[in-house]
Design a protein around this motif. Structure first.
Motif, PDB file in Angstrom:
ATOM      1  N   ALA A   1     168.635  57.171 -17.383  1.00 45.93           N
ATOM      2  CA  ALA A   1     168.452  58.470 -18.056  1.00 45.93           C
ATOM      3  C   ALA A   1     167.719  59.447 -17.148  1.00 45.93           C
ATOM      4  O   ALA A   1     168.094  60.616 -17.043  1.00 45.93           O
ATOM      5  CB  ALA A   1     167.691  58.277 -19.361  1.00 45.93           C
ATOM      6  N   GLU A   2     166.674  58.985 -16.488  1.00 45.64           N
ATOM      7  CA  GLU A   2     165.918  59.868 -15.592  1.00 45.64           C
ATOM      8  C   GLU A   2     166.776  60.315 -14.404  1.00 45.64           C
ATOM      9  O   GLU A   2     166.727  61.480 -14.012  1.00 45.64           O
ATOM     10  CB  GLU A   2     164.645  59.168 -15.109  1.00 45.64           C
ATOM     11  N   MET A   3     167.564  59.415 -13.842  1.00 43.05           N
ATOM     12  CA  MET A   3     168.441  59.783 -12.722  1.00 43.05           C
ATOM     13  C   MET A   3     169.493  60.806 -13.179  1.00 43.05           C
ATOM     14  O   MET A   3     169.817  61.742 -12.444  1.00 43.05           O
ATOM     15  CB  MET A   3     169.128  58.538 -12.142  1.00 43.05           C
ATOM     16  N   PHE A   4     169.982  60.638 -14.388  1.00 41.81           N
ATOM     17  CA  PHE A   4     170.979  61.553 -14.943  1.00 41.81           C
ATOM     18  C   PHE A   4     170.369  62.933 -15.183  1.00 41.81           C
ATOM     19  O   PHE A   4     170.878  63.953 -14.717  1.00 41.81           O
ATOM     20  CB  PHE A   4     171.543  60.961 -16.229  1.00 41.81           C
ATOM     21  N   LEU A   5     169.264  62.974 -15.909  1.00 39.99           N
ATOM     22  CA  LEU A   5     168.666  64.262 -16.286  1.00 39.99           C
ATOM     23  C   LEU A   5     168.010  64.977 -15.112  1.00 39.99           C
ATOM     24  O   LEU A   5     168.090  66.198 -15.003  1.00 39.99           O
ATOM     25  CB  LEU A   5     167.658  64.048 -17.416  1.00 39.99           C
ATOM     26  N   ASN A   6     167.348  64.222 -14.240  1.00 40.32           N
ATOM     27  CA  ASN A   6     166.597  64.849 -13.147  1.00 40.32           C
ATOM     28  C   ASN A   6     167.421  65.076 -11.882  1.00 40.32           C
ATOM     29  O   ASN A   6     167.134  66.002 -11.121  1.00 40.32           O
ATOM     30  CB  ASN A   6     165.361  64.019 -12.799  1.00 40.32           C
ATOM     31  N   ASN A   7     168.434  64.216 -11.637  1.00 43.30           N
ATOM     32  CA  ASN A   7     169.172  64.293 -10.382  1.00 43.30           C
ATOM     33  C   ASN A   7     170.671  64.493 -10.565  1.00 43.30           C
ATOM     34  O   ASN A   7     171.399  64.584  -9.581  1.00 43.30           O
ATOM     35  CB  ASN A   7     168.924  63.025  -9.554  1.00 43.30           C
ATOM     36  N   GLY A   8     171.140  64.498 -11.796  1.00 42.48           N
ATOM     37  CA  GLY A   8     172.558  64.716 -12.046  1.00 42.48           C
ATOM     38  C   GLY A   8     173.442  63.516 -11.762  1.00 42.48           C
ATOM     39  O   GLY A   8     174.666  63.648 -11.722  1.00 42.48           O
ATOM     40  N   ILE A   9     172.849  62.354 -11.560  1.00 44.43           N
ATOM     41  CA  ILE A   9     173.644  61.148 -11.299  1.00 44.43           C
ATOM     42  C   ILE A   9     174.091  60.589 -12.645  1.00 44.43           C
ATOM     43  O   ILE A   9     173.270  60.120 -13.439  1.00 44.43           O
ATOM     44  CB  ILE A   9     172.826  60.106 -10.507  1.00 44.43           C
ATOM     45  N   ARG A  10     175.387  60.700 -12.894  1.00 47.98           N
ATOM     46  CA  ARG A  10     175.923  60.276 -14.193  1.00 47.98           C
ATOM     47  C   ARG A  10     175.720  58.787 -14.416  1.00 47.98           C
ATOM     48  O   ARG A  10     175.825  57.995 -13.478  1.00 47.98           O
ATOM     49  CB  ARG A  10     177.405  60.602 -14.285  1.00 47.98           C
ATOM     50  N   PRO A  11     175.473  58.414 -15.676  1.00 44.23           N
ATOM     51  CA  PRO A  11     175.309  56.987 -15.984  1.00 44.23           C
ATOM     52  C   PRO A  11     176.633  56.236 -15.798  1.00 44.23           C
ATOM     53  O   PRO A  11     177.711  56.840 -15.771  1.00 44.23           O
ATOM     54  CB  PRO A  11     174.879  56.987 -17.447  1.00 44.23           C
ATOM     55  N   GLU A  12     176.514  54.923 -15.676  1.00 45.03           N
ATOM     56  CA  GLU A  12     177.708  54.085 -15.501  1.00 45.03           C
ATOM     57  C   GLU A  12     178.677  54.268 -16.663  1.00 45.03           C
ATOM     58  O   GLU A  12     179.868  54.423 -16.471  1.00 45.03           O
ATOM     59  CB  GLU A  12     177.280  52.623 -15.389  1.00 45.03           C
ATOM     60  N   HIS A  13     178.139  54.282 -17.881  1.00 44.20           N
ATOM     61  CA  HIS A  13     178.953  54.497 -19.085  1.00 44.20           C
ATOM     62  C   HIS A  13     178.906  55.987 -19.427  1.00 44.20           C
ATOM     63  O   HIS A  13     177.831  56.553 -19.571  1.00 44.20           O
ATOM     64  CB  HIS A  13     178.400  53.681 -20.252  1.00 44.20           C
ATOM     65  N   THR A  14     180.048  56.638 -19.516  1.00 39.33           N
ATOM     66  CA  THR A  14     180.076  58.040 -19.933  1.00 39.33           C
ATOM     67  C   THR A  14     180.826  58.162 -21.250  1.00 39.33           C
ATOM     68  O   THR A  14     181.654  57.322 -21.593  1.00 39.33           O
ATOM     69  CB  THR A  14     180.738  58.944 -18.878  1.00 39.33           C
ATOM     70  N   SER A  15     180.491  59.197 -21.969  1.00 37.00           N
ATOM     71  CA  SER A  15     181.094  59.455 -23.275  1.00 37.00           C
ATOM     72  C   SER A  15     181.170  60.965 -23.460  1.00 37.00           C
ATOM     73  O   SER A  15     180.709  61.735 -22.609  1.00 37.00           O
ATOM     74  CB  SER A  15     180.232  58.842 -24.376  1.00 37.00           C
ATOM     75  N   GLN A  16     181.701  61.379 -24.579  1.00 42.99           N
ATOM     76  CA  GLN A  16     181.738  62.806 -24.892  1.00 42.99           C
ATOM     77  C   GLN A  16     180.321  63.375 -24.902  1.00 42.99           C
ATOM     78  O   GLN A  16     180.079  64.477 -24.412  1.00 42.99           O
ATOM     79  CB  GLN A  16     182.431  63.043 -26.239  1.00 42.99           C
ATOM     80  N   ILE A  17     179.379  62.620 -25.421  1.00 47.34           N
ATOM     81  CA  ILE A  17     177.990  63.095 -25.497  1.00 47.34           C
ATOM     82  C   ILE A  17     177.392  63.247 -24.103  1.00 47.34           C
ATOM     83  O   ILE A  17     176.746  64.259 -23.808  1.00 47.34           O
ATOM     84  CB  ILE A  17     177.143  62.168 -26.395  1.00 47.34           C
ATOM     85  N   THR A  18     177.607  62.268 -23.212  1.00 50.01           N
ATOM     86  CA  THR A  18     177.058  62.422 -21.858  1.00 50.01           C
ATOM     87  C   THR A  18     177.706  63.597 -21.142  1.00 50.01           C
ATOM     88  O   THR A  18     177.035  64.294 -20.375  1.00 50.01           O
ATOM     89  CB  THR A  18     177.217  61.132 -21.014  1.00 50.01           C
ATOM     90  N   ARG A  19     178.976  63.854 -21.405  1.00 44.51           N
ATOM     91  CA  ARG A  19     179.631  65.027 -20.797  1.00 44.51           C
ATOM     92  C   ARG A  19     179.017  66.329 -21.337  1.00 44.51           C
ATOM     93  O   ARG A  19     178.812  67.280 -20.586  1.00 44.51           O
ATOM     94  CB  ARG A  19     181.141  64.975 -21.030  1.00 44.51           C
ATOM     95  N   GLU A  20     178.718  66.356 -22.641  1.00 42.15           N
ATOM     96  CA  GLU A  20     178.067  67.549 -23.219  1.00 42.15           C
ATOM     97  C   GLU A  20     176.675  67.747 -22.627  1.00 42.15           C
ATOM     98  O   GLU A  20     176.280  68.869 -22.297  1.00 42.15           O
ATOM     99  CB  GLU A  20     177.963  67.409 -24.739  1.00 42.15           C
ATOM    100  N   ILE A  21     175.928  66.666 -22.490  1.00 43.10           N
ATOM    101  CA  ILE A  21     174.584  66.754 -21.909  1.00 43.10           C
ATOM    102  C   ILE A  21     174.675  67.211 -20.460  1.00 43.10           C
ATOM    103  O   ILE A  21     173.890  68.055 -20.002  1.00 43.10           O
ATOM    104  CB  ILE A  21     173.843  65.401 -22.037  1.00 43.10           C
ATOM    105  N   ASP A  22     175.644  66.679 -19.732  1.00 37.84           N
ATOM    106  CA  ASP A  22     175.820  67.064 -18.336  1.00 37.84           C
ATOM    107  C   ASP A  22     176.168  68.550 -18.223  1.00 37.84           C
ATOM    108  O   ASP A  22     175.639  69.261 -17.364  1.00 37.84           O
ATOM    109  CB  ASP A  22     176.899  66.200 -17.680  1.00 37.84           C
ATOM    110  N   TRP A  23     177.042  69.037 -19.089  1.00 34.66           N
ATOM    111  CA  TRP A  23     177.389  70.465 -19.088  1.00 34.66           C
ATOM    112  C   TRP A  23     176.136  71.301 -19.341  1.00 34.66           C
ATOM    113  O   TRP A  23     175.871  72.276 -18.637  1.00 34.66           O
ATOM    114  CB  TRP A  23     178.444  70.773 -20.154  1.00 34.66           C
ATOM    115  N   PHE A  24     175.360  70.928 -20.361  1.00 32.10           N
ATOM    116  CA  PHE A  24     174.133  71.657 -20.692  1.00 32.10           C
ATOM    117  C   PHE A  24     173.173  71.650 -19.499  1.00 32.10           C
ATOM    118  O   PHE A  24     172.597  72.681 -19.140  1.00 32.10           O
ATOM    119  CB  PHE A  24     173.459  71.028 -21.919  1.00 32.10           C
ATOM    120  N   ARG A  25     173.010  70.480 -18.875  1.00 34.51           N
ATOM    121  CA  ARG A  25     172.105  70.341 -17.739  1.00 34.51           C
ATOM    122  C   ARG A  25     172.530  71.240 -16.578  1.00 34.51           C
ATOM    123  O   ARG A  25     171.712  71.933 -15.986  1.00 34.51           O
ATOM    124  CB  ARG A  25     172.091  68.864 -17.303  1.00 34.51           C
TER     125      ARG A  25
END
Length: 153
Positions: free
Chosen positions: A17-41
């Motif tokens: 979660a920290e790598m995703f939110l702080n560095n933009g490194i997507r998690p191994e498992h992605t979903s519609q929600i992680t894509r929405e969070i990534d867009w927001f970020r």
């Protein structure tokens, strides 16, 4: 939107979660929600500013599972050590030990609850934990500023 709060949640290990939110490194498992969070970020470039924690008791209605009630107590916050790695300690929003009651219902409030709330003179208000903490911090900063100005006078 229209008085409704939409929350997005995804379960993942803290490091991921920290790598995703702080560095933009997507998690191994992605979903519609992680894509929405990534867009927001990527769109808003949010930065961690505050850690908020509380102790919650949650209840739901047996006849109607859409009727939910939560009681939050010991609402606490900190502006440093924002990672979950540092535990859940922080300064209390209300040192007197108040509770926050939130009633969540789809549609009309059940009549039994309307009667109870009316009898206890409990009425709906808008409340934001972050907003209240922000106001408390800014009020404290204003008091410090005015105290320092008085000392200089």
């Amino acid at each position: 939107v229209g008085g409704i709060v939409y929350k997005r949640r995804e379960v993942m290990p803290l490091r991921e979660a920290e790598m995703f939110l702080n560095n933009g490194i997507r998690p191994e498992h992605t979903s519609q929600i992680t894509r929405e969070i990534d867009w927001f970020r990527r769109q808003y470039h949010p930065l961690p500013k505050m850690f908020i924690a509380y102790d919650r008791e949650a209840y739901f209605g047996l006849p109607d599972e859409n009727f939910r009630l939560t009681l939050d107590k010991n609402i606490r916050y900190r502006e440093d050590h924002l990672s979950l790695r540092y535990g859940d300690s922080g300064e209390l929003l209300d040192p007197d030990g108040g509770y926050l009651l939130e009633i969540k219902v789809n549609g009309a409030m059940p009549l039994f609850m309307v009667r109870i709330l009316t009898e206890l003179k409990i009425y709906p208000v808008s409340f934001s934990k972050y907003g209240m903490i922000y106001s408390k911090i800014n009020h404290r900063e204003e008091e410090t500023y005015f105290a320092n100005e008085c000392l200089r006078a």
